[in-house]
Design a protein around this motif. Structure first.
Motif, mmCIF file in Angstrom:
data_model
loop_
_atom_site.group_PDB
_atom_site.id
_atom_site.type_symbol
_atom_site.label_atom_id
_atom_site.label_comp_id
_atom_site.label_asym_id
_atom_site.label_seq_id
_atom_site.Cartn_x
_atom_site.Cartn_y
_atom_site.Cartn_z
ATOM 1 N N HIS A 1 -4.907 -107.831 56.338
ATOM 2 C CA HIS A 1 -5.862 -106.772 56.657
ATOM 3 C C HIS A 1 -7.253 -107.204 56.176
ATOM 4 C CE1 HIS A 1 -2.479 -104.022 57.424
ATOM 5 N NE2 HIS A 1 -1.938 -104.527 56.322
ATOM 6 N N ARG A 2 -8.270 -106.706 56.824
ATOM 7 C CA ARG A 2 -9.641 -107.031 56.420
ATOM 8 C C ARG A 2 -10.421 -105.728 56.301
ATOM 9 N NH1 ARG A 2 -12.656 -111.860 56.374
ATOM 10 N NH2 ARG A 2 -14.938 -111.555 56.546
ATOM 11 N N THR A 3 -11.120 -105.556 55.190
ATOM 12 C CA THR A 3 -11.848 -104.315 54.968
ATOM 13 C C THR A 3 -13.058 -104.588 54.085
ATOM 14 O OG1 THR A 3 -11.569 -101.977 54.359
ATOM 15 C CG2 THR A 3 -10.578 -103.618 52.887
ATOM 16 N N ASP A 4 -13.826 -103.540 53.841
ATOM 17 C CA ASP A 4 -15.002 -103.685 52.985
ATOM 18 C C ASP A 4 -14.651 -103.547 51.506
ATOM 19 O OD1 ASP A 4 -16.697 -103.923 55.235
ATOM 20 O OD2 ASP A 4 -16.796 -101.739 55.429
ATOM 21 N N VAL A 5 -13.830 -102.532 51.205
ATOM 22 C CA VAL A 5 -13.517 -102.220 49.806
ATOM 23 C C VAL A 5 -12.030 -101.908 49.676
ATOM 24 C CG1 VAL A 5 -14.032 -100.723 47.830
ATOM 25 C CG2 VAL A 5 -15.831 -101.224 49.497
ATOM 26 N N VAL A 6 -11.400 -102.474 48.666
ATOM 27 C CA VAL A 6 -10.045 -102.080 48.284
ATOM 28 C C VAL A 6 -10.143 -101.261 47.003
ATOM 29 C CG1 VAL A 6 -7.829 -102.861 47.356
ATOM 30 C CG2 VAL A 6 -8.789 -103.961 49.378
ATOM 31 N N ILE A 7 -9.539 -100.087 47.028
ATOM 32 C CA ILE A 7 -9.511 -99.223 45.849
ATOM 33 C C ILE A 7 -8.102 -99.258 45.281
ATOM 34 C CG2 ILE A 7 -9.793 -96.861 44.998
ATOM 35 C CD1 ILE A 7 -11.779 -96.447 47.341
ATOM 36 N N VAL A 8 -7.989 -99.670 44.035
ATOM 37 C CA VAL A 8 -6.688 -99.758 43.363
ATOM 38 C C VAL A 8 -6.485 -98.471 42.577
ATOM 39 C CG1 VAL A 8 -5.241 -101.069 41.776
ATOM 40 C CG2 VAL A 8 -6.940 -102.254 43.185
ATOM 41 N N ALA B 1 -19.770 -102.496 37.002
ATOM 42 C CA ALA B 1 -19.304 -103.837 37.340
ATOM 43 C C ALA B 1 -18.488 -104.415 36.191
ATOM 44 C CB ALA B 1 -20.493 -104.741 37.633
ATOM 45 N N THR B 2 -17.408 -105.119 36.530
ATOM 46 C CA THR B 2 -16.606 -105.829 35.539
ATOM 47 C C THR B 2 -17.181 -107.235 35.355
ATOM 48 O OG1 THR B 2 -15.039 -106.877 37.061
ATOM 49 C CG2 THR B 2 -14.603 -104.574 36.426
ATOM 50 N N SER B 3 -16.467 -108.063 34.597
ATOM 51 C CA SER B 3 -16.910 -109.442 34.383
ATOM 52 C C SER B 3 -16.677 -110.331 35.597
ATOM 53 C CB SER B 3 -16.184 -110.031 33.164
ATOM 54 O OG SER B 3 -14.772 -109.927 33.323
ATOM 55 N N ALA B 4 -15.967 -109.837 36.616
ATOM 56 C CA ALA B 4 -15.720 -110.600 37.840
ATOM 57 C C ALA B 4 -16.645 -110.092 38.946
ATOM 58 C CB ALA B 4 -14.263 -110.456 38.278
ATOM 59 N N PRO B 5 -17.385 -110.963 39.607
ATOM 60 C CA PRO B 5 -18.311 -110.513 40.652
ATOM 61 C C PRO B 5 -17.586 -109.839 41.806
ATOM 62 C CG PRO B 5 -18.041 -112.905 40.706
ATOM 63 C CD PRO B 5 -17.382 -112.430 39.454
ATOM 64 N N GLY B 6 -18.066 -108.659 42.169
ATOM 65 C CA GLY B 6 -17.447 -107.934 43.269
ATOM 66 C C GLY B 6 -16.287 -107.059 42.865
ATOM 67 N N VAL B 7 -15.972 -107.000 41.574
ATOM 68 C CA VAL B 7 -14.888 -106.155 41.083
ATOM 69 C C VAL B 7 -15.474 -105.103 40.139
ATOM 70 C CG1 VAL B 7 -12.692 -106.053 39.843
ATOM 71 C CG2 VAL B 7 -13.229 -108.034 41.274
ATOM 72 N N TYR B 8 -15.113 -103.851 40.371
ATOM 73 C CA TYR B 8 -15.657 -102.725 39.626
ATOM 74 C C TYR B 8 -14.503 -101.895 39.069
ATOM 75 C CZ TYR B 8 -19.738 -104.236 42.217
ATOM 76 O OH TYR B 8 -20.750 -105.006 42.727
ATOM 77 N N ALA B 9 -14.763 -101.170 38.001
ATOM 78 C CA ALA B 9 -13.733 -100.309 37.414
ATOM 79 C C ALA B 9 -14.337 -98.955 37.110
ATOM 80 C CB ALA B 9 -13.152 -100.931 36.147
ATOM 81 N N ILE B 10 -13.593 -97.906 37.466
ATOM 82 C CA ILE B 10 -14.078 -96.543 37.273
ATOM 83 C C ILE B 10 -12.939 -95.668 36.755
ATOM 84 C CG2 ILE B 10 -15.818 -96.775 39.087
ATOM 85 C CD1 ILE B 10 -13.987 -95.245 40.972
ATOM 86 N N HIS C 1 -22.770 -101.580 48.013
ATOM 87 C CA HIS C 1 -23.423 -101.526 49.321
ATOM 88 C C HIS C 1 -24.140 -102.816 49.702
ATOM 89 C CE1 HIS C 1 -26.631 -100.485 52.244
ATOM 90 N NE2 HIS C 1 -25.690 -99.716 52.766
ATOM 91 N N PRO C 2 -24.957 -103.419 48.840
ATOM 92 C CA PRO C 2 -25.635 -104.659 49.258
ATOM 93 C C PRO C 2 -24.696 -105.843 49.479
ATOM 94 C CG PRO C 2 -26.078 -104.159 46.941
ATOM 95 C CD PRO C 2 -25.428 -102.957 47.532
ATOM 96 N N LEU C 3 -23.485 -105.793 48.911
ATOM 97 C CA LEU C 3 -22.506 -106.851 49.167
ATOM 98 C C LEU C 3 -21.923 -106.726 50.571
ATOM 99 C CD1 LEU C 3 -20.504 -106.791 45.787
ATOM 100 C CD2 LEU C 3 -22.481 -108.203 46.390
ATOM 101 N N HIS D 1 -23.356 -104.799 53.097
ATOM 102 C CA HIS D 1 -24.446 -104.750 54.081
ATOM 103 C C HIS D 1 -25.655 -105.510 53.536
ATOM 104 C CE1 HIS D 1 -22.153 -101.784 56.332
ATOM 105 N NE2 HIS D 1 -22.068 -101.011 55.255
ATOM 106 N N PRO D 2 -25.543 -106.828 53.400
ATOM 107 C CA PRO D 2 -26.653 -107.598 52.827
ATOM 108 C C PRO D 2 -27.914 -107.492 53.684
ATOM 109 C CG PRO D 2 -25.035 -109.055 53.853
ATOM 110 C CD PRO D 2 -24.420 -107.690 53.815
ATOM 111 N N GLY D 3 -29.038 -107.323 52.991
ATOM 112 C CA GLY D 3 -30.315 -107.248 53.685
ATOM 113 C C GLY D 3 -30.634 -105.893 54.266
ATOM 114 N N GLU D 4 -29.677 -104.965 54.200
ATOM 115 C CA GLU D 4 -29.904 -103.622 54.742
ATOM 116 C C GLU D 4 -30.393 -102.706 53.627
ATOM 117 O OE1 GLU D 4 -27.122 -99.985 56.267
ATOM 118 O OE2 GLU D 4 -26.802 -101.935 57.245
ATOM 119 N N ALA D 5 -31.581 -102.157 53.802
ATOM 120 C CA ALA D 5 -32.143 -101.272 52.775
ATOM 121 C C ALA D 5 -31.310 -100.004 52.676
ATOM 122 C CB ALA D 5 -33.580 -100.930 53.107
ATOM 123 N N LEU D 6 -31.062 -99.583 51.461
ATOM 124 C CA LEU D 6 -30.317 -98.348 51.229
ATOM 125 C C LEU D 6 -31.295 -97.286 50.775
ATOM 126 C CD1 LEU D 6 -27.768 -96.656 50.957
ATOM 127 C CD2 LEU D 6 -27.414 -97.639 48.678
#
Length: 340
Positions: A6-13, A280-289, A317-319, A321-326
Motif C-alpha cells: 500500500h502507498r499513502t501519505d501517513v501511517v498512524i500506529v 518529532a522523534t529522533s528519526a526523520p519523518g517519525v512523530y509520536a503523540i 505537511h511539508p514532507l 506537499h513539498p514547496g506548497e505553502a501552508l
C-alpha cells in the motif's frame, strides 16, 4: 505474506482517541492516512477496557462515555476515508531508498509512507492476572478484567477484587444492577479517589455492597467455565467461599512497547522522547503523540494528545506537499469535505 504494498501519505500506529483525531488533522491538510492497531476494533483502551466509563475532561462534554467519544471521533475522521488495518501489530519500520518508510505488520501487511505518527498509548497492554489454579478455563465466561456492558452483570453475584480506581468505580456502577457485590481487598485503605471511596462506604452501610477485608483471592470454584464461588483467604491462610457468578479482577495493566522498542527511537523510560513544536522523534519523518510521547511539561491528558495530533500534522505537511505553502485556516473557514 502478501506482495501488495500500500502507498499513502501517513501511517498512524494506534487507533485510540488521539490516533483517530490525527486522521482528522491530517485529512484537513489533504494527507491520506492508513491506521494500524493490534486490537480488532478502533478506540484503544477506551473501547477495550472501559467503554461505559464516563470521561469528564473533554472540552464541551461535561461527561461522555468512552465508547461515545470514540464513535464521535471515528465519525469526525470518516470524511477523509482512512484505511484501517486492525487486529495486527506493526513489527518493522524500515527506511527506504526514496527516503520514505516501509511499515510491516504481524500479518504481512506492508505500507509505503512518507511519515509515521506513533499514537500507541503506552504500547501493548494486557491485564495483570491473579495467580489462581485453573484461571484460564473461566476467563471470558465468568472471570473478566474489564466491563464492556454493565448489563451483562445484571442480577448476578459479582466479586470485585482490587483496591484502585477501576475496582471502586465498577463497584459503584454495578451495585445498582447486580444481585450482590463483594469487594475483596487485602487492606482497608483503597488507592482510589476519596469521593468514590466515600460513596462506596455509603453503599456498604446500605447493605448493597459487602466488604471482604483483609482478604485476597485464593481459588476458584465451579465447572465448565462457570463459577459458583470465589475462594478468598486472609494473610494467615484462613479461607472462605463467596457465592459468585462472576469475578472481576482489577490488578492493573502490564504495559510494554513491544516492537516499538526496536525501532531506534529516543526512548525515555518506556516513552518516546519528542521535540516541540511538531512532536518529532529522533528519526526523520517519525512523530509520536499521546501517552507514548514525552517532553518537558508533558501532561497525559486526551486533550493534550489532540493538540499534539494537530502539531504533528502541520509538521508533516511539508514532507507530503513539498514547496506548497501552508496557509493556516480555521475549520470554520475552510470547512470539512462532505459537510454542508
Amino acid at each position: 505474506m502478501s506482495h501488495t504494498v500500500h502507498r499513502t501519505d501517513v501511517v498512524i500506529v494506534g487507533a485510540g482517541p488521539v490516533g483517530l483525531f490525527a486522521v482528522f488533522e491530517c485529512g484537513m491538510l489533504k494527507m491520506r492516512c492508513h491506521v494500524v492497531d493490534a486490537l480488532d476494533m478502533v478506540g484503544g483502551q477506551c473501547t477495550a477496557l472501559y467503554p461505559e466509563k464516563p470521561i469528564y475532561d473533554i472540552p464541551a462534554h461535561p461527561a461522555i462515555e468512552a465508547a461515545d467519544l470514540i464513535d464521535r471521533l471515528a465519525e469526525q475522521a470518516a470524511p477523509f476515508n482512512p484505511t484501517y488495518h486492525l487486529g495486527q501489530q506493526v513489527e518493522k519500520l524500515t527506511r527506504t531508498d526514496e527516503g520514505r518508510w516501509l511499515v510491516e505488520t504481524s500479518i504481512g501487511t506492508r505500507i509505503d509512507t512518507q511519515a509515521v505518527i506513533i499514537a500507541a498509548g503506552c504500547g501493548a497492554f494486557g491485564p495483570n492476572r491473579p495467580p489462581l489454579d485453573g484461571l484460564e478455563q473461566y476467563e471470558g465466561t465468568s472471570v473478566f478484567y474489564m466491563v464492556r456492558r454493565k448489563q451483562d452483570f445484571a442480577g448476578k453475584r459479582v466479586v470485585i477484587a482490587g483496591g484502585g480506581d477501576s475496582a471502586v468505580d465498577w463497584t459503584l456502577s454495578l451495585a445498582d444492577v447486580a444481585e450482590k457485590v463483594y469487594v475483596v481487598h487485602r487492606r482497608p485503605k483503597f488507592r482510589a479517589a476519596p469521593e468514590s471511596v466515600a460513596r462506596m462506604d455509603v453503599l456498604v452501610r446500605e447493605g448493597k455492597v459487602e466488604m471482604v477485608v483483609p482478604y485476597q483471592l485464593s481459588g476458584l470454584v465451579g465447572e465448565n467455565g462457570q463459577l459458583s464461588a470465589v475462594r478468598v483467604a486472609t494473610l494467615d491462610g484462613e479461607e472462605k467461599d463467596l457465592p459468585a457468578d462472576a469475578l472481576l479482577a482489577f490488578f492493573g495493566l502490564s504495559m510494554n512497547l513491544g516492537p516499538i522498542a526496536e525501532w531506534g527511537l529516543n526512548l525515555e523510560r518506556s516513552h518516546i522522547g519528542v521535540s516541540l513544536p511538531g512532536c518529532a522523534t529522533s528519526a526523520p519523518g517519525v512523530y509520536a503523540i499521546g501517552d507514548i510521547a514525552t517532553y518537558p511539561g508533558k501532561l497525559k491528558l486526551i486533550l493534550c494528545g489532540f493538540s499534539e495530533a494537530a502539531q504533528a500534522a502541520h509538521a508533516i505537511h511539508p514532507l507530503v506537499h513539498p514547496g506548497e505553502a501552508l496557509h493556516f485556516e480555521y475549520s470554520t473557514s475552510k470547512g470539512v469535505p462532505g459537510a454542508e
